[in-house]
Scaffold this active site. Structure first.
Site: not given
Lengths: 301, 349
Positions: B22, B25, B202, B204, B293
């Protein structure tokens, strides 16, 4: 009189194809063949006055002279068996499954090369939508790398696609190379569950080497879109093709630019709703192939 | 720094580090072998059990659409496998982007955990991949992305499908960083009660809730938590593992990792390679606010510059169109369309 044809498979694709064949001058639909006498597709076929047997490929073996061409809208696994039977009977097969027993055909690119093939394969919905764009670019410049991204509504992706999504990426990326003319091809598919369902969207990226005539690329793409739209009326550019500046470190080498072609496909709404452009482009392309074979056989006969 | 004592009590949960997947990105997939080796050694020494390595969009993600990797992910994975002593190396695969061929390749390199990621309503496209991961002897993790877009009951249904294919662990990912703590609690509680395999979360950082949501998930029964070093990751970033480890210790939860060692990794290895601070700026917050997203962030920034439109406007439009993970190509579409609309409006004024 057109060429007598039958469809095997009375699911979504087969039934949609039935409506399209009903409008064809070159092809005479004789039968929609299924395996479930209760299926909606067979009921509709009966109502329209077509033969609607439920004994699958056996109907073709029992009536070997009834048709000259069969559209197979079953599954890859089943088509492998059908392909053998049809070949023995000397009946041309247009295969809408991923079985790929015969050459892959993308109508505006290589249809004329395979008119005598006993079995032709329709690749994938994404392949039908995007291979012509790669071919449009590769006829004016070298394409070291091409990539397509197909987004389809979740509702339009049936169990066949879902159980073997890798088949889509493999077959489509190969078509970008073998038929589109890209040196390296890559395919990506995404399912979007939004309600109301989205139209099928396709994005094609092609790497453009140094010295490419960008105007020629744009013109070639626009003219190819018109060629596809002749047999898939809902096929259109979402935006004018755009050329973006890199550099881009592609698997085919570093290139200074890429062209981005943004497309959408609205279905004709024959049996499937208009959002299912992904299924519509398969059935529309299959009709186009069938008609070309019919014309060709008439000329050579 | 002290190493983790070998007689440490059993861990209360498993920490999976995704700095090298991740996190990719946030650096536009420009990892080099030496960076991977340094991060793996640091995490491994800190007691991290699982380290995920791949292109940010999973195996096969290197593309026009998601950005090309600077170094082939297989080389990075091989370097990670060679650099680790105790930690297992994991990978992530998004069916539709990568294929089972990619799983076979990384299995041969020594990857032990395969995370099969899918939009939170489409679990039935993973059957083949989960089964093959299993047949290859890997732990198969079913990973439901954009979980804020499905209800607790809907997620449970999807989780059960994944379990029926043989998933050893199920994850829900808040890929847009859009969930409040209550929303995480409701989802975890619902799923944990309905499946027989461990659940993971998970998180964010787009609403600045990654650590709080991870702790809440643990309290509701999640026994796997994801994070990244210094929060390096898509959008405003992931759950920063060094903070998570510190908070766990204060709460009496045994994370099995050494917070001080993770702080060193974050400060000395991860931060120096970050091109931008991993903060909740306007664009980052918008992702969480509009449910977009996280990986779209930098692509939207690039498209905004290219077409002279606002990044915020692009992100809001993507949210309105209900774009799902992987639809990065829609960013170009939206940017071109916005630029055209603006030009038309200027023309008429």
């Amino acid at each position: 009189m057109g060429l007598p044809v039958a469809i095997i498979g009375s699911g979504n694709i087969g039934t949609d194809l039935m409506y399209k064949l009903g409008r064809s001058d070159q092809l005479d639909l004789v039968a929609l063949i299924g395996i479930d006498p209760e299926s909606d597709g067979l009921a509709r076929a009966r109502a329209l006055g077509y033969e609607a047997p439920a004994n699958g490929i056996d109907w073709v073996s029992e009536n070997p002279n009834a048709v000259k061409l069969v559209f197979d809208a079953t599954s890859a696994y089943v088509h492998v068996r059908h392909a053998k039977v049809l070949a023995e009977l000397g009946i041309t097969a247009v295969d809408l499954t991923p079985a790929a027993r015969g050459p892959k055909v993308i109508p505006p690119v290589n249809l004329m090369e395979h008119l005598d093939a006993p079995n032709v394969n329709m690749v994938t919905c994404g392949g039908q939508a995007t291979t012509p764009m790669v071919a449009a670019v590769s006829r004016v410049t070298r394409v070291p790398y091409a990539e397509m991204v197909s987004t389809v509504s979740s509702k339009s992706a049936g169990p066949g696609t879902r159980q073997n999504i890798d088949e889509f990426t493999r077959t489509t990326s190969k078509a970008l190379e073998e038929i589109g003319g890209a040196e390296i091809g890559k395919a990506i598919i995404i399912l979007n569950p939004a309600e109301p369902p989205i139209l099928m969207r396709n994005t094609v990226f092609c790497a453009l080497p140094e010295g490419t005539d960008h105007d020629a690329v744009r013109e070639s793409v626009i003219s190819m879109v018109a060629d596809v739209a002749k047999y898939v009326p809902g096929y259109r550019l979402k935006q004018e093709p755009v050329i973006e500046e890199g550099p881009f470190n592609t698997p085919g080498g570093v290139v200074p630019h890429r062209v981005v072609v943004l497309l959408e496909v609205e279905g004709a709404g024959d049996y499937l709703p208009t959002y299912a452009g992904n299924l519509d482009i398969m059935t529309a392309a299959a009709v186009r192939v069938g008609e070309a074979i019919a014309t060709h056989q008439e000329v050579s006969a | 720094m002290t190493a983790v004592a070998t007689e440490a009590p059993a861990r209360d949960f498993r920490l999976i580090d995704s700095t090298l997947r991740d996190g990719s990105h946030a650096i536009s997939h420009q990892y080099e072998v030496s960076q991977v080796e340094a991060i793996v050694r640091g995490l491994d020494a800190a007691g991290v059990q699982v380290i995920e390595v791949a292109h940010g969009d999973g195996l096969g993600g290197s593309s026009f659409n998601y950005g090309f990797s600077k170094v082939n992910e297989l080389e990075l994975i091989e370097a990670a496998v060679n650099a680790t002593t105790n930690a297992q190396i994991a990978c992530l695969l998004v069916p539709g982007i990568g294929t089972v061929d990619d799983l076979r390749r990384v299995r041969d390199l020594g990857v032990g955990v395969a995370r099969i990621a899918v939009h939170c309503t489409e679990a039935d496209i993973t059957e083949q991949h989960i089964k093959i991961a299993h047949d290859l002897g890997m732990e198969a993790v079913g990973f439901l992305m954009m979980s804020h877009m499905n209800t607790p009951e809907g997620l449970l249904q999807q989780a059960r499908l994944l379990e029926s294919y043989g998933a050893d662990t199920i994850y829900i990912a808040d890929s847009a960083g859009a969930m409040t703590t209550n929303e995480v609690r409701a989802r975890v509680a619902e799923i944990v009660g309905g499946i027989n395999v461990p659940l993971g979360v998970h998180a964010h950082q787009n609403l600045q809730l990654a650590v709080a949501n991870s702790i809440a998930a643990y309290e509701e029964g999640a026994r796997n938590l994801d994070g990244t070093s210094a929060g390096l990751g898509a959008g405003a970033g992931n759950c920063p593992t060094e903070i998570l480890a510190a908070v766990c210790e204060k709460n009496g939860i045994n994370s099995g990792v050494n917070p001080l060692a993770l702080m060193d990794v974050a400060e000395e290895i991860t931060r120096p390679l970050m091109p931008r601070a991993q903060v909740v700026d306007r664009a980052g917050l918008l992702l969480g606010y509009a449910g977009v997203y996280g990986s779209f962030l930098l692509h939207a920034q690039k498209a905004a510059e290219r077409y002279g439109v606002s990044q915020a406007e692009i992100l809001l439009e993507l949210g309105a169109r209900k774009a799902v993970g992987g639809q990065e190509d829609m960013i170009i579409d939206v940017a071109v369309e916005l630029a055209r609309k603006h030009a038309a409006m200027e023309g008429t004024s």
